[in-house]
Design a protein around this motif. Structure first.
Motif, PDB file in Angstrom:
ATOM      1  N   PRO A 182     -23.778  63.043  40.170  1.00 26.14           N
ATOM      2  CA  PRO A 182     -24.265  64.130  39.305  1.00 26.14           C
ATOM      3  C   PRO A 182     -24.172  65.506  39.960  1.00 26.14           C
ATOM      4  O   PRO A 182     -23.798  66.483  39.299  1.00 26.14           O
ATOM      5  CB  PRO A 182     -25.723  63.735  39.033  1.00 26.14           C
ATOM      6  N   LEU A 183     -24.511  65.591  41.264  1.00 29.77           N
ATOM      7  CA  LEU A 183     -24.412  66.877  41.957  1.00 29.77           C
ATOM      8  C   LEU A 183     -22.970  67.371  41.999  1.00 29.77           C
ATOM      9  O   LEU A 183     -22.719  68.574  41.932  1.00 29.77           O
ATOM     10  CB  LEU A 183     -24.965  66.759  43.380  1.00 29.77           C
ATOM     11  N   THR A 184     -22.021  66.434  42.101  1.00 29.52           N
ATOM     12  CA  THR A 184     -20.612  66.821  42.119  1.00 29.52           C
ATOM     13  C   THR A 184     -20.177  67.368  40.767  1.00 29.52           C
ATOM     14  O   THR A 184     -19.491  68.398  40.688  1.00 29.52           O
ATOM     15  CB  THR A 184     -19.735  65.615  42.501  1.00 29.52           C
ATOM     16  N   PHE A 185     -20.579  66.703  39.695  1.00 28.64           N
ATOM     17  CA  PHE A 185     -20.229  67.188  38.357  1.00 28.64           C
ATOM     18  C   PHE A 185     -20.876  68.542  38.080  1.00 28.64           C
ATOM     19  O   PHE A 185     -20.292  69.381  37.384  1.00 28.64           O
ATOM     20  CB  PHE A 185     -20.663  66.171  37.304  1.00 28.64           C
ATOM     21  N   LEU A 186     -22.088  68.750  38.605  1.00 31.02           N
ATOM     22  CA  LEU A 186     -22.797  70.006  38.385  1.00 31.02           C
ATOM     23  C   LEU A 186     -22.449  71.058  39.433  1.00 31.02           C
ATOM     24  O   LEU A 186     -23.004  72.160  39.399  1.00 31.02           O
ATOM     25  CB  LEU A 186     -24.318  69.761  38.406  1.00 31.02           C
TER      26      LEU A 186
ATOM     27  N   THR B  51     -27.709  80.876  39.364  1.00 33.25           N
ATOM     28  CA  THR B  51     -28.617  80.961  40.505  1.00 33.25           C
ATOM     29  C   THR B  51     -29.145  79.585  40.883  1.00 33.25           C
ATOM     30  O   THR B  51     -29.218  79.231  42.071  1.00 33.25           O
ATOM     31  CB  THR B  51     -29.792  81.901  40.176  1.00 33.25           C
ATOM     32  N   ILE B  52     -29.503  78.791  39.882  1.00 28.19           N
ATOM     33  CA  ILE B  52     -29.991  77.434  40.146  1.00 28.19           C
ATOM     34  C   ILE B  52     -28.901  76.588  40.787  1.00 28.19           C
ATOM     35  O   ILE B  52     -29.148  75.817  41.731  1.00 28.19           O
ATOM     36  CB  ILE B  52     -30.491  76.784  38.842  1.00 28.19           C
ATOM     37  N   THR B  53     -27.666  76.745  40.308  1.00 27.45           N
ATOM     38  CA  THR B  53     -26.545  75.952  40.821  1.00 27.45           C
ATOM     39  C   THR B  53     -26.285  76.239  42.295  1.00 27.45           C
ATOM     40  O   THR B  53     -25.827  75.358  43.037  1.00 27.45           O
ATOM     41  CB  THR B  53     -25.272  76.253  40.005  1.00 27.45           C
ATOM     42  N   LEU B  54     -26.584  77.447  42.750  1.00 31.26           N
ATOM     43  CA  LEU B  54     -26.343  77.804  44.145  1.00 31.26           C
ATOM     44  C   LEU B  54     -27.220  77.002  45.105  1.00 31.26           C
ATOM     45  O   LEU B  54     -26.969  76.997  46.312  1.00 31.26           O
ATOM     46  CB  LEU B  54     -26.576  79.306  44.353  1.00 31.26           C
ATOM     47  N   PHE B  55     -28.247  76.331  44.590  1.00 33.22           N
ATOM     48  CA  PHE B  55     -29.072  75.455  45.427  1.00 33.22           C
ATOM     49  C   PHE B  55     -28.459  74.063  45.559  1.00 33.22           C
ATOM     50  O   PHE B  55     -28.975  73.227  46.289  1.00 33.22           O
ATOM     51  CB  PHE B  55     -30.489  75.344  44.852  1.00 33.22           C
ATOM     52  N   ASN B  56     -27.366  73.826  44.859  1.00 34.45           N
ATOM     53  CA  ASN B  56     -26.650  72.555  44.948  1.00 34.45           C
ATOM     54  C   ASN B  56     -25.683  72.625  46.131  1.00 34.45           C
ATOM     55  O   ASN B  56     -24.722  73.386  46.110  1.00 34.45           O
ATOM     56  CB  ASN B  56     -25.889  72.303  43.643  1.00 34.45           C
ATOM     57  N   PRO B  57     -25.907  71.836  47.182  1.00 32.72           N
ATOM     58  CA  PRO B  57     -25.046  71.949  48.377  1.00 32.72           C
ATOM     59  C   PRO B  57     -23.592  71.594  48.108  1.00 32.72           C
ATOM     60  O   PRO B  57     -22.694  72.061  48.817  1.00 32.72           O
ATOM     61  CB  PRO B  57     -25.687  70.959  49.361  1.00 32.72           C
ATOM     62  N   VAL B  58     -23.338  70.777  47.093  1.00 34.48           N
ATOM     63  CA  VAL B  58     -21.970  70.362  46.799  1.00 34.48           C
ATOM     64  C   VAL B  58     -21.126  71.553  46.349  1.00 34.48           C
ATOM     65  O   VAL B  58     -19.908  71.573  46.540  1.00 34.48           O
ATOM     66  CB  VAL B  58     -21.974  69.248  45.733  1.00 34.48           C
ATOM     67  N   VAL B  59     -21.763  72.565  45.747  1.00 34.26           N
ATOM     68  CA  VAL B  59     -21.045  73.762  45.309  1.00 34.26           C
ATOM     69  C   VAL B  59     -20.262  74.374  46.460  1.00 34.26           C
ATOM     70  O   VAL B  59     -19.098  74.766  46.314  1.00 34.26           O
ATOM     71  CB  VAL B  59     -22.035  74.797  44.726  1.00 34.26           C
TER      72      VAL B  59
ATOM     73  N   GLY C 113     -12.889  81.199  45.782  1.00 31.14           N
ATOM     74  CA  GLY C 113     -13.844  80.161  45.414  1.00 31.14           C
ATOM     75  C   GLY C 113     -15.071  80.787  44.785  1.00 31.14           C
ATOM     76  O   GLY C 113     -15.176  82.016  44.650  1.00 31.14           O
ATOM     77  N   ASP C 114     -16.005  79.950  44.409  1.00 28.84           N
ATOM     78  CA  ASP C 114     -17.218  80.444  43.760  1.00 28.84           C
ATOM     79  C   ASP C 114     -18.154  81.127  44.749  1.00 28.84           C
ATOM     80  O   ASP C 114     -18.950  81.978  44.367  1.00 28.84           O
ATOM     81  CB  ASP C 114     -17.955  79.284  43.065  1.00 28.84           C
ATOM     82  N   VAL C 115     -18.097  80.710  46.015  1.00 25.48           N
ATOM     83  CA  VAL C 115     -18.939  81.318  47.045  1.00 25.48           C
ATOM     84  C   VAL C 115     -18.063  81.659  48.241  1.00 25.48           C
ATOM     85  O   VAL C 115     -16.902  81.247  48.323  1.00 25.48           O
ATOM     86  CB  VAL C 115     -20.084  80.363  47.475  1.00 25.48           C
ATOM     87  N   SER C 116     -18.628  82.387  49.167  1.00 26.65           N
ATOM     88  CA  SER C 116     -17.885  82.806  50.359  1.00 26.65           C
ATOM     89  C   SER C 116     -17.436  81.599  51.184  1.00 26.65           C
ATOM     90  O   SER C 116     -18.154  80.605  51.300  1.00 26.65           O
ATOM     91  CB  SER C 116     -18.766  83.722  51.210  1.00 26.65           C
ATOM     92  N   LEU C 117     -16.235  81.685  51.755  1.00 27.33           N
ATOM     93  CA  LEU C 117     -15.723  80.612  52.611  1.00 27.33           C
ATOM     94  C   LEU C 117     -16.636  80.413  53.818  1.00 27.33           C
ATOM     95  O   LEU C 117     -16.832  79.277  54.273  1.00 27.33           O
ATOM     96  CB  LEU C 117     -14.308  80.944  53.066  1.00 27.33           C
TER      97      LEU C 117
END
Length: 255
Positions: free
Chosen positions: A179-183, A199-207, A221-225
């Motif tokens: 589920p964390l991977t899909f989200l 903002t909530i998704t940024l607490f998902n380490p898989v992101v 990418g969605d966040v900094s390398l």
């Protein structure tokens, strides 16, 4: 005590031989699943979506598909590898053999990571039949692939030690990691989400793991390398710390 390379090789070779005995489950099934993902997401949904950050949707989901398989297979291979000796009772023979905890981990985690990396490359080759791929940083891609495979194989090793039944082996991969991977932006960019959910998704380490791997393909990418590497390295060190504690205390290995 000197390094027992023969012991590491014996464990590694045994685990790799087990994968060859289950080729259908280890290789063929994930490849078929990947092809189905491209049929459903790449063709059915992708034909109705515009490009994401200048990348065709079919190509955009390739890193996410590889990560989805890499996470689950790394955990499964490593957890089953160490759980089976516990289940049969042969773990006591291994613990009494002249093989150090480091050598045991190298054997099991090395084999699990090898299988996951090979599977990831096979899925990448499969994806090339469906969409045109251009990897901007191929060496960085391979490095990230190996790093994440090793990290989640260590995590799987911990699960295999913790689990006391085959049902528990499946609990964390199926109900938490998948589920964390899909989200975590496998099939979309988190920039497409409303600000609150982003903002909530940024607490998902898989992101951070998926974003870092996607950067090696498209240069963005969605966040900094940097944050992706920090998150991956932090998770790796945490797993190493937990495994060191397991062998120091004998948690569910000697009892």
């Amino acid at each position: 005590m000197s390094f027992n390379g023969y012991g590491v090789w014996a464990i590694y070779r045994f685990e790799m031989a087990r994968a060859l005995r289950t080729v259908w489950q280890s290789i063929v099934t994930p490849v078929i699943t990947t092809a189905l993902y491209f049929v459903v997401f790449g063709s059915a949904i992708g034909s109705r979506m515009t490009e994401i950050d200048g990348t065709a949707y079919g190509a955009f989901i390739v890193p996410g598909l590889i990560m989805l398989s890499l996470f689950t297979q790394s955990i499964f291979n490593a957890s089953f590898g160490i759980y089976f000796p516990k289940f049969t009772g042969t773990i006591y023979e291994m613990l009494s053999a002249p093989v150090s905890p480091l050598e045991i981990v190298l054997g099991y985690v090395g084999a699990a990571a090898t299988k996951s990396v090979v599977l990831g490359l096979i899925i990448l080759a499969t994806a090339a039949f469906f969409v045109p791929l251009q990897i901007l940083h191929p060496m960085a891609m391979l490095a990230m692939l190996v790093l994440i495979a090793v990290t989640f194989s260590l995590f799987g090793f911990i699960i295999g030690v913790w689990a006391q039944s085959f049902e528990q082996l499946q609990f964390i991969p199926m109900l938490i990691v998948t589920p964390l991977t899909f989200l975590g932006g496998s099939f979309y960019s988190i920039d497409m989400l409303p600000p609150v959910w982003r903002t909530i998704t940024l607490f998902n380490p898989v992101v951070y793991l998926i974003s870092g791997f996607r950067w090696t393909f498209f240069g963005q990418g969605d966040v900094s390398l940097v944050w992706s590497l920090v998150a991956t390295g932090g998770f790796l060190l945490t797993c190493l710390g937990v495994i060191a504690w397991i062998f120091r205390t004998g948690y569910r290995l000697k009892t």
